[in-house]
Scaffold this motif. Structure first.
Motif, PDB file in Angstrom:
ATOM      1  N   ARG A   5      11.436  14.648   3.149  1.00  0.00           N
ATOM      2  CA  ARG A   5      12.159  13.437   2.742  1.00  0.00           C
ATOM      3  C   ARG A   5      12.304  12.484   3.921  1.00  0.00           C
ATOM      4  O   ARG A   5      12.189  11.284   3.783  1.00  0.00           O
ATOM      5  N   ARG A   6      12.536  13.040   5.097  1.00  0.00           N
ATOM      6  CA  ARG A   6      12.767  12.195   6.270  1.00  0.00           C
ATOM      7  C   ARG A   6      11.555  11.346   6.576  1.00  0.00           C
ATOM      8  O   ARG A   6      11.676  10.207   7.017  1.00  0.00           O
ATOM      9  N   ARG A   7      10.376  11.871   6.336  1.00  0.00           N
ATOM     10  CA  ARG A   7       9.166  11.167   6.725  1.00  0.00           C
ATOM     11  C   ARG A   7       8.548  10.360   5.589  1.00  0.00           C
ATOM     12  O   ARG A   7       7.484   9.802   5.749  1.00  0.00           O
ATOM     13  N   THR A   8       9.185  10.331   4.433  1.00  0.00           N
ATOM     14  CA  THR A   8       8.680   9.512   3.341  1.00  0.00           C
ATOM     15  C   THR A   8       8.942   8.044   3.646  1.00  0.00           C
ATOM     16  O   THR A   8      10.059   7.662   3.956  1.00  0.00           O
ATOM     17  N   PRO A 147       6.740  -4.641   3.584  1.00  0.00           N
ATOM     18  CA  PRO A 147       7.050  -3.221   3.425  1.00  0.00           C
ATOM     19  C   PRO A 147       8.552  -3.020   3.313  1.00  0.00           C
ATOM     20  O   PRO A 147       9.344  -3.886   3.714  1.00  0.00           O
ATOM     21  N   ASP A 148       8.935  -1.883   2.756  1.00  0.00           N
ATOM     22  CA  ASP A 148      10.358  -1.554   2.641  1.00  0.00           C
ATOM     23  C   ASP A 148      10.995  -1.644   4.031  1.00  0.00           C
ATOM     24  O   ASP A 148      10.550  -0.973   4.957  1.00  0.00           O
ATOM     25  N   ARG A 158      11.684   5.544   8.973  1.00  0.00           N
ATOM     26  CA  ARG A 158      10.845   5.481   7.777  1.00  0.00           C
ATOM     27  C   ARG A 158      10.037   4.190   7.702  1.00  0.00           C
ATOM     28  O   ARG A 158       9.200   4.038   6.800  1.00  0.00           O
ATOM     29  N   ARG A 159      10.291   3.254   8.553  1.00  0.00           N
ATOM     30  CA  ARG A 159       9.547   2.002   8.512  1.00  0.00           C
ATOM     31  C   ARG A 159       8.069   2.262   8.779  1.00  0.00           C
ATOM     32  O   ARG A 159       7.709   3.024   9.677  1.00  0.00           O
ATOM     33  N   PHE A 160       7.232   1.584   8.003  1.00  0.00           N
ATOM     34  CA  PHE A 160       5.799   1.794   8.185  1.00  0.00           C
ATOM     35  C   PHE A 160       5.324   1.272   9.537  1.00  0.00           C
ATOM     36  O   PHE A 160       4.468   1.874  10.184  1.00  0.00           O
ATOM     37  N   VAL A 161       5.849   0.113   9.936  1.00  0.00           N
ATOM     38  CA  VAL A 161       5.415  -0.487  11.199  1.00  0.00           C
ATOM     39  C   VAL A 161       6.099   0.253  12.342  1.00  0.00           C
ATOM     40  O   VAL A 161       7.239  -0.050  12.714  1.00  0.00           O
TER      41      VAL A 161
END
Length: 242
Positions: A5-8, A147-148, A158-161
């Protein structure tokens, strides 16, 4: 389970119940456009894998021949409006769109059916699976648009960037290729500047505020932006792979 969950990096997978027409597109059109990962098992993104031994055959993915003007990747295409617009206006480019939200995938399929574009392939899960399986220097452009923001400090991981994903994109993008980022979240802009614009493998193309406050001509707006960004000021960042 907690670590997974943490890495989603994405949110929910489904929204409202799909209409019959949307479900039909998922059942009939999606199988023809779906990107299948290599048969060799790939470790999940939760394990922080950045590269897989088995690589996607891009020529085979796009009908037997590599697209004349390269392959572009969109991470999180939402409803697919931007993805399909780019496909319409760049027919000699092959586009791979990744989106885990099934309702968005259904809308994207409707755009594809309406326009008749044939140069789009879709992956309906975490983009990091695809990124792990793409060959090095195989992309001519990549998009990470709105992105979220994961605004809470404890969720910033969790941020993609972030550095790990940017390192992978740097490996996948050819020298001179472009990475495009966009956000409307005030806290995500300085984060993007710190992590992406100052990344050693990328050169930020802005020469002044107008270059990131204004939308480039070949960067279409979407209904999401009109609906969700009312009153917000989105920013548009363009970076070149060094």
């Amino acid at each position: 389970m907690e670590e997974a969950r943490r890495r989603t990096l994405h949110g929910r997978r489904r929204g409202k119940k799909l209409r019959a027409g949307q479900q039909s597109l998922l059942d009939t059109l999606l199988p023809r456009l779906a990107l299948d990962l290599p048969a060799e098992p790939i470790v999940t993104p939760e394990a922080d894998v950045t590269e897989s031994a088995a690589k996607i055959d891009l020529a085979r993915l796009f009908g037997g021949t590599l697209p004349a003007d390269g392959v572009w990747l969109e991470v999180g295409f939402g409803a697919g409006e931007h993805l399909v617009w780019q496909a319409e206006h760049h027919p000699t480019v092959g586009l791979i769109g990744c989106e885990p939200f099934i309702n968005g995938v259904a809308k994207c399929l409707a755009h594809i059916e309406r326009t008749g574009v044939t140069n789009v392939r879709l992956f309906t899960d975490d983009a990091r699976f695809v990124m792990a399986a793409l060959p090095p220097a195989s992309l001519s452009r990549a998009f990470v648009l709105f992105p979220d923001p994961w605004p809470k400090t404890r969720h910033h991981k969790r941020r993609f960037v972030q550095r790990d994903n940017l390192d992978v994109l740097a490996r996948l993008l050819r020298p001179g290729a472009e990475l495009r980022l966009a956000t409307d979240d005030p806290s995500y802009l300085p984060w993007m500047v710190e992590h992406a614009c100052l990344h050693p493998s990328f050169e930020w193309l802005a020469e002044g505020p107008a270059d990131w406050r204004g939308r480039p001509e070949d960067w279409p707006g979407t209904r999401y932006e009109k609906k969700m960004l009312a009153g917000h000021k989105p920013v548009f960042l363009r970076l070149r792979r060094c």
